[in-house]
Design an enzyme around this catalytic site. Structure first.
Site, PDB file in Angstrom:
ATOM      1  N   PRO A   1       7.945   3.424  -2.145  1.00 15.76           N
ATOM      2  CA  PRO A   1       6.763   2.643  -1.164  1.00 15.76           C
ATOM      3  C   PRO A   1       5.629   2.465  -2.287  1.00 15.76           C
ATOM      4  CG  PRO A   1       8.071   4.973  -1.447  1.00 15.76           C
ATOM      5  CD  PRO A   1       8.838   3.931  -2.656  1.00 15.76           C
ATOM      6  N   GLU A   2       5.983   1.958  -2.874  1.00 11.69           N
ATOM      7  CA  GLU A   2       4.250   2.015  -3.939  1.00 11.69           C
ATOM      8  C   GLU A   2       3.290   1.027  -3.659  1.00 11.69           C
ATOM      9  OE1 GLU A   2       7.936   2.289  -6.729  1.00 11.69           O
ATOM     10  OE2 GLU A   2       6.951   1.955  -5.147  1.00 11.69           O
ATOM     11  N   ILE A   3       4.098   0.310  -2.873  1.00 13.19           N
ATOM     12  CA  ILE A   3       2.924  -0.619  -1.537  1.00 13.19           C
ATOM     13  C   ILE A   3       2.383  -0.336  -0.601  1.00 13.19           C
ATOM     14  CG2 ILE A   3       4.230  -1.660  -0.015  1.00 13.19           C
ATOM     15  CD1 ILE A   3       3.032  -4.586  -0.948  1.00 13.19           C
ATOM     16  N   ARG A   4       1.841   1.120  -0.275  1.00 14.29           N
ATOM     17  CA  ARG A   4       1.715   1.690   0.372  1.00 14.29           C
ATOM     18  C   ARG A   4       0.662   2.481  -0.251  1.00 14.29           C
ATOM     19  NH1 ARG A   4       5.997   3.262   5.871  1.00 14.29           N
ATOM     20  NH2 ARG A   4       6.605   1.807   5.618  1.00 14.29           N
TER      21      ARG A   4
END
Length: 277
Positions: free
Chosen positions: A141-144
């Site tokens: 989920p890092e991109i979020r």
């Protein structure tokens, strides 16, 4: 193997029983989020079990009901750092730990329950085999929140198109989907994780240690001949720049973290993306 160790001041706990070493991330109240103490203690634990010729199999797991929610972004040194050079140093330590696990000269098994996200997922990808419970959830989920993967192992395990979808959407997915994708070896009932991992370890450990070591070395070299290490290093350099990119969304996320806590920030973050695909 103990997956529900009592809470102590130890960031990582290690037990050894009948040729199987179990290394447990021991921050259950923080969903076993990986911080500096975990990185240091895990690295030392890996060194010890690698040097112990009585150990033939190494199990990596998390205390309580989760494997790891990833790096401790609420208290991240990368977030607090002033520039990309400082961020690069912190991220290098994170990537070095994952690659130390990847290159460990003994077979490794990840025992996964609950959340397995971001840096926690990278840790699992660095293991040789994975046993997951039915309730386990995986994702990047890092991109979020304006970040990105530190150790770029997933494309080598999964391929281009599906890796792109996982990284670009930040969606999580259940253990059965991970099994279909070939990212885990077995999915077992929630109360059968310990016994299933033990059964797998029991299948591996009769093999003489030198045979295990050189078999693993051959498998690692096959992946590394595809450029895995070069890809990891190239991504690490970009990740330091990415993590210091200034965006309105990233600033708002960390403002909420400071004002209302990480839980509120995660709810705000995920609400922006709507339902899963």
């Amino acid at each position: 193997m103990e997956t529900d160790l009592p809470v102590t001041d130890e960031a990582v706990r290690t037990t050894i029983d009948d040729q199987v070493a179990t290394i447990t991330i021991n921050r259950p109240r923080k969903l076993n989020a990986i911080n500096g103490a975990v990185i240091s203690a895990m690295s030392e634990a890996l060194d010890r079990v690698e040097a112990d010729d009585d150990v033939r199999v190494v199990v990596i797991t998390g205390a309580g009901k989760n494997f790891s929610a990833g790096y401790d972004i609420a208290n991240s040194s990368v977030v607090a750092s002033e520039d990309s050079a400082q961020a690069h140093r912190f991220l290098s330590a994170e990537a070095a730990l994952t690659m130390k696990l990847w290159a460990l000269n003994k077979p490794t098994i990840a025992a996964v329950d609950g959340w397995c996200l971001a840096g926690g997922f990278d840790t699992v990808l660095a293991c040789d085999m994975v046993v997951a419970t039915e309730r386990a959830q995986f994702g990047m989920p890092e991109i979020r929140y304006g970040s990105g993967p530190v150790t770029l192992l997933l494309p080598y395990m999964l391929g281009h198109k599906l890796s792109n979808e996982i990284f670009f959407t930040g969606d999580s997915f259940p253990a059965e989907r991970a099994l279909q994708l070939g990212l885990v070896n077995r999915v077992v009932p929630d109360d059968a994780l310990e016994s299933s991992v033990q059964a797998l370890a029991d299948k591996v450990k009769p093999t003489p240690l030198p045979i295990l070591k050189f078999t693993k070395l051959g498998l690692l070299r096959a992946y590394e001949s595809m450029g895995l290490r070069q890809g990891v290093q190239a991504n690490l350099d970009l990740s330091a720049i990415l993590n210091k990119a200034i965006t309105e969304e990233g600033a708002e996320f960390f403002r909420i973290v400071q004002a209302e806590g990480l839980g509120a920030a995660l709810k705000w973050r995920d609400a922006r993306y709507g339902a899963k695909l």
